[in-house]
Structure formats: C-alpha cells, structure tokens
Design a protein around this motif. Structure first.
Motif, PDB file in Angstrom:
ATOM      1  N   GLN A   1       0.829  -1.215   0.000  1.00 15.48           N
ATOM      2  CA  GLN A   1       0.000   0.000   0.000  1.00 15.48           C
ATOM      3  C   GLN A   1       0.861   1.263   0.000  1.00 15.48           C
ATOM      4  O   GLN A   1       0.599   2.203  -0.741  1.00 15.48           O
ATOM      5  CB  GLN A   1      -0.912   0.009   1.227  1.00 15.48           C
ATOM      6  N   LEU A   2       1.920   1.234   0.814  1.00 15.75           N
ATOM      7  CA  LEU A   2       2.796   2.404   0.857  1.00 15.75           C
ATOM      8  C   LEU A   2       3.487   2.608  -0.488  1.00 15.75           C
ATOM      9  O   LEU A   2       3.635   3.733  -0.974  1.00 15.75           O
ATOM     10  CB  LEU A   2       3.850   2.233   1.949  1.00 15.75           C
ATOM     11  N   LEU A   3       3.902   1.499  -1.096  1.00 16.17           N
ATOM     12  CA  LEU A   3       4.566   1.584  -2.397  1.00 16.17           C
ATOM     13  C   LEU A   3       3.640   2.235  -3.419  1.00 16.17           C
ATOM     14  O   LEU A   3       4.032   3.142  -4.162  1.00 16.17           O
ATOM     15  CB  LEU A   3       4.948   0.183  -2.858  1.00 16.17           C
ATOM     16  N   CYS A   4       2.388   1.776  -3.430  1.00 13.64           N
ATOM     17  CA  CYS A   4       1.427   2.336  -4.390  1.00 13.64           C
ATOM     18  C   CYS A   4       1.180   3.814  -4.109  1.00 13.64           C
ATOM     19  O   CYS A   4       1.115   4.629  -5.016  1.00 13.64           O
ATOM     20  CB  CYS A   4       0.101   1.582  -4.333  1.00 13.64           C
ATOM     21  N   LEU A   5       1.105   4.159  -2.819  1.00 16.93           N
ATOM     22  CA  LEU A   5       0.922   5.575  -2.464  1.00 16.93           C
ATOM     23  C   LEU A   5       2.099   6.395  -2.970  1.00 16.93           C
ATOM     24  O   LEU A   5       1.933   7.502  -3.475  1.00 16.93           O
ATOM     25  CB  LEU A   5       0.850   5.712  -0.941  1.00 16.93           C
ATOM     26  N   GLY A   6       3.310   5.809  -2.837  1.00 10.33           N
ATOM     27  CA  GLY A   6       4.514   6.500  -3.305  1.00 10.33           C
ATOM     28  C   GLY A   6       4.450   6.749  -4.798  1.00 10.33           C
ATOM     29  O   GLY A   6       4.807   7.828  -5.284  1.00 10.33           O
ATOM     30  N   VAL A   7       3.984   5.746  -5.557  1.00 13.74           N
ATOM     31  CA  VAL A   7       3.875   5.902  -7.009  1.00 13.74           C
ATOM     32  C   VAL A   7       2.875   7.012  -7.334  1.00 13.74           C
ATOM     33  O   VAL A   7       3.142   7.891  -8.152  1.00 13.74           O
ATOM     34  CB  VAL A   7       3.466   4.575  -7.680  1.00 13.74           C
ATOM     35  N   PHE A   8       1.737   7.000  -6.649  1.00 13.28           N
ATOM     36  CA  PHE A   8       0.755   8.070  -6.881  1.00 13.28           C
ATOM     37  C   PHE A   8       1.375   9.420  -6.571  1.00 13.28           C
ATOM     38  O   PHE A   8       1.199  10.386  -7.307  1.00 13.28           O
ATOM     39  CB  PHE A   8      -0.484   7.896  -5.972  1.00 13.28           C
ATOM     40  N   GLY A   9       2.110   9.458  -5.433  1.00 11.46           N
ATOM     41  CA  GLY A   9       2.733  10.711  -5.006  1.00 11.46           C
ATOM     42  C   GLY A   9       3.693  11.235  -6.053  1.00 11.46           C
ATOM     43  O   GLY A   9       3.761  12.434  -6.322  1.00 11.46           O
ATOM     44  N   GLU A  10       4.421  10.316  -6.663  1.00 15.57           N
ATOM     45  CA  GLU A  10       5.405  10.689  -7.692  1.00 15.57           C
ATOM     46  C   GLU A  10       4.710  11.409  -8.858  1.00 15.57           C
ATOM     47  O   GLU A  10       5.160  12.448  -9.326  1.00 15.57           O
ATOM     48  CB  GLU A  10       6.076   9.397  -8.170  1.00 15.57           C
ATOM     49  N   TYR A  11       3.595  10.860  -9.299  1.00 12.12           N
ATOM     50  CA  TYR A  11       2.853  11.487 -10.407  1.00 12.12           C
ATOM     51  C   TYR A  11       2.181  12.779  -9.958  1.00 12.12           C
ATOM     52  O   TYR A  11       2.184  13.769 -10.671  1.00 12.12           O
ATOM     53  CB  TYR A  11       1.802  10.526 -10.971  1.00 12.12           C
ATOM     54  N   LEU A  12       1.618  12.741  -8.750  1.00 12.17           N
ATOM     55  CA  LEU A  12       0.922  13.921  -8.242  1.00 12.17           C
ATOM     56  C   LEU A  12       1.896  15.089  -8.094  1.00 12.17           C
ATOM     57  O   LEU A  12       1.592  16.221  -8.474  1.00 12.17           O
ATOM     58  CB  LEU A  12       0.295  13.585  -6.886  1.00 12.17           C
ATOM     59  N   GLY A  13       3.089  14.800  -7.570  1.00  8.10           N
ATOM     60  CA  GLY A  13       4.107  15.837  -7.398  1.00  8.10           C
ATOM     61  C   GLY A  13       4.464  16.469  -8.732  1.00  8.10           C
ATOM     62  O   GLY A  13       4.591  17.685  -8.852  1.00  8.10           O
ATOM     63  N   ARG A  14       4.587  15.637  -9.755  1.00  8.52           N
ATOM     64  CA  ARG A  14       4.929  16.168 -11.079  1.00  8.52           C
ATOM     65  C   ARG A  14       3.796  17.010 -11.645  1.00  8.52           C
ATOM     66  O   ARG A  14       4.014  18.043 -12.262  1.00  8.52           O
ATOM     67  CB  ARG A  14       5.267  15.021 -12.031  1.00  8.52           C
ATOM     68  N   LEU A  15       2.588  16.531 -11.396  1.00  7.01           N
ATOM     69  CA  LEU A  15       1.412  17.275 -11.859  1.00  7.01           C
ATOM     70  C   LEU A  15       1.396  18.657 -11.213  1.00  7.01           C
ATOM     71  O   LEU A  15       1.139  19.680 -11.855  1.00  7.01           O
ATOM     72  CB  LEU A  15       0.164  16.501 -11.424  1.00  7.01           C
ATOM     73  N   TYR A  16       1.730  18.687  -9.928  1.00  6.93           N
ATOM     74  CA  TYR A  16       1.776  19.939  -9.175  1.00  6.93           C
ATOM     75  C   TYR A  16       2.840  20.874  -9.754  1.00  6.93           C
ATOM     76  O   TYR A  16       2.583  22.055 -10.003  1.00  6.93           O
ATOM     77  CB  TYR A  16       2.069  19.603  -7.712  1.00  6.93           C
TER      78      TYR A  16
END
Ligand code: UDP
Ligand code: MG
Length: 322
Positions: free
Chosen positions: A285-300
């Motif tokens: 779950q943490l790994l998946c959250l990290g992947v989402f975070g990676e994309y979200l950060g770039r989107l930001y």
C-alpha cells in the motif's frame, strides 16, 4: 523569445551544456575548432550554456565567445540540470541542423561530418548516436544503464532505443517542436523519439570522459530515471490495481483455507502468518501511495507553469566590438 532562422543565418548549430567543465574546455575548444574549420559548406554557430557552474567555466566560455565569432555563450541564473540547460541551448540555436553534444568529449565531435552525410543520404530528421561500448565507465553505471533502458522500453508506448544518449543531430523542425513542448520534467532523448519523422541510428564508440568528474551522481540518476518513466508511461499507476487483484485472489484462497480448517475443527494459530500478511499488504500500500505521489508531485510542478530557466547574460563576439 525563440530566434527565427534567417536566410543568412547559421546552417549548423552545436549545442553544448557545461557544468563545472573547466578541465575540458581547452581541449573541447581545440577539437571543435579543427572540426568546424573543415566544414567548408557550413556556417557554424557554437552555443555554450553555462549551467550555474561553480568553477571557472563561465569566465572561460566568455573569453572563448569574445575571441570566436561563431560562439554564443549563455549564462543561466543558476544550476538547472543537464536537460534544462540543453533546452535553453536548443531554443537559442538558429541552425538548419543542430548537433547536441556533451562538453566532456565522451561523444567525439570528429564524427560530425559522417553524421551530416548520413542525415543527408537518409533524408532523416534525426541521426542519434548509439553507443556500442562504454569504455572507462564503472560496472555499476553499465548495469544500471542496461536495467534502466530495459525498464523504460517495457513501460513506454514511445519506442525508446537502448544505449542512446543525447548525442544527436536534429533538423530545424524537430528542434522547433522540442522547444514548443512546455513540460517542466524534460527527458530530451525521449521527447525527440516522440516527435517521430525519420530517425536513424549512428553507431559509435563512446569515449571515457576527457577530464573531471561525472555530473550525474546516483541521486541525479534516480531523479532522471523517474522523470523518464513518469514522463513516458502511466503503467506504474496501474500497478496498484494489478496488485490489488493479485492480493484479492490470494486472500480468497487464504479464506477458503481458514474456513476449511475451522470446519475440520483445527484452530488456526496463525500469529506469524497474520503478521506476514499485514506487513506485506502494508508495504504494498505504501509503495502504491509512493507511485501516486510521484505522479501527483509532477502534476503539481507542471501546474505552476513557471519558466523552465532564467538567463543571466548572453555573450557574443559582437559585445566586444560595441
Ligand atoms: N551538465 C549540465 N548540468 C548539470 C549536469 C551536467 O549542464 O547539472 C552537463 C555536463 O557539463 C556535460 C553533460 O551535461 O556536458 C553531461 O554530463 P556528464 O558528462 O557529467 O554526465 P555522464 O556523461 O557522466 O552521464
Ligand atoms: Mg559525460
């Protein structure tokens, strides 16, 4: 801001980003001058971008620009990284054809005439250097590069050829399309592949760095890899759903097993197995959250729409005479 190519403008631009390259500049200058002097049918411009160097790179580049009318020296306001420095240079380049080159002479400038010929004979828009061997590079770099190219090729929809760096000759229209792409996270070799048109490989032997140290420590390499993967694929985002499905199936089997044991009167002791399941699922779950975070950060970062770089100063030969 993009300069427009004029009819009497340069036919060939060389774009070279430089970051703390004082040790190689002298040799670079000598070798480039020899190559350019031989290109009699071309009007050459050399664009050197100083990417916030902390050593004497900028004074050396300025001096070169003041003495050689082919040279334009651009000083960025700070260190922005290789790919952004390259972008700044591409925006300034006015040539009909543009060569992207590293300052450290790993990609020999002497190959330029052969690359020009290949572009001409194949009527290609891109001639990309494809290294055959990696002399003088450490085992770790070779292995990590190989793994990286495998991964990115498997993940991306755009074909991204292996063992290809930024050393390439591109046409005017490809450079214009690259400059028109607004993204902040720039992976130039991928973006060039994405543009399409006719692209042909140019096999060559990559040399060891002439002098100085690599400017890509592990931290920057990982960031670069993350830019490449997130810039060219959304498959990692789907991994969460795949893992969810996989663990769902495993969970179902476990449930059948537990119920079966209960019906047969065997008490399930299961502290260890319980802990294992909790830990594995927690980490996934943490790994998946990290992947989402990676994309979200770039989107930001993209959503801020900041300029890619700021220029402190541009120096050419004309500045001396005026
Ligand atoms: N470079 C840059 N800004 C940076 C890091 C590197 O302009 O923040 C330039 C560097 O001067 C060189 C090129 O990018 O011309 C490639 O860097 P390097 O040779 O250190 O990378 P490597 O070949 O080791 O991957
Ligand atoms: Mg290098």
């Amino acid at each position: 801001m993009m300069p427009f190519p004029s009819s009497d403008g340069p036919t060939l631009s060389l774009v070279i980003p430089c970051y703390n390259e004082q040790m190689v500049l002298h040799t670079l200058r000598e070798r480039l001058s020899t190559v350019c002097d031989k290109l009699q049918h071309e009007t050459v411009e050399i664009i050197l971008i100083n990417d916030g160097s902390k050593d004497t790179t900028w004074p050396l580049i300025q001096e070169w620009a003041r003495q050689d009318k082919r040279v334009t020296a651009i000083n960025l306001s700070r260190n922005y990284g290789h790919q952004i420095a390259l972008t700044a240079g591409l925006t300034y380049a006015q040539g009909v054809r543009i060569l992207i080159l590293d300052a450290d002479l790993q990609d020999p400038p002497e190959l330029l005439p052969a690359m020009l010929d290949l572009m001409e004979s194949e009527k290609a828009d891109v001639v990309y250097g494809q290294r055959q061997t990696r002399q003088g590079e450490r085992f770790f770099k070779c292995m990590s590069a190989r793994l990286f190219y495998r991964l990115i090729d498997a993940l991306s929809d755009t074909p991204l050829p292996a063992n290809v760096g930024d050393f390439r000759l591109i046409s005017r229209r490809v450079a214009d399309h690259l400059s028109a792409m607004p993204e902040q996270a720039r992976y130039i070799r991928g973006m060039t592949s994405w543009v399409g048109f006719k692209q042909v490989p140019f096999p060559y032997e990559r040399q060891p760095r002439h002098a100085g140290e690599t400017k890509y420590p592990l931290r920057k390499m990982l960031h670069f890899a993350a830019d490449a993967i997130t810039g060219f694929s959304v498959i990692p985002l789907r991994v969460a759903s795949y893992l969810g499905a996989l663990f769902g199936v495993i969970g179902l089997f476990l449930l059948i097993y537990v119920l079966g044991s209960w019906l047969m009167g065997e008490t399930v002791q299961g502290w260890t197995s319980l802990m294992v399941v909790v830990l594995v699922i927690g980490s996934v779950q943490l790994l998946c959250l990290g992947v989402f975070g990676e994309y979200l950060g770039r989107l930001y970062m993209e959503s801020k729409r900041r300029p890619l770089y700021l220029i402190d100063e541009v120096v050419t030969c004309a500045d001396v005479s005026s």
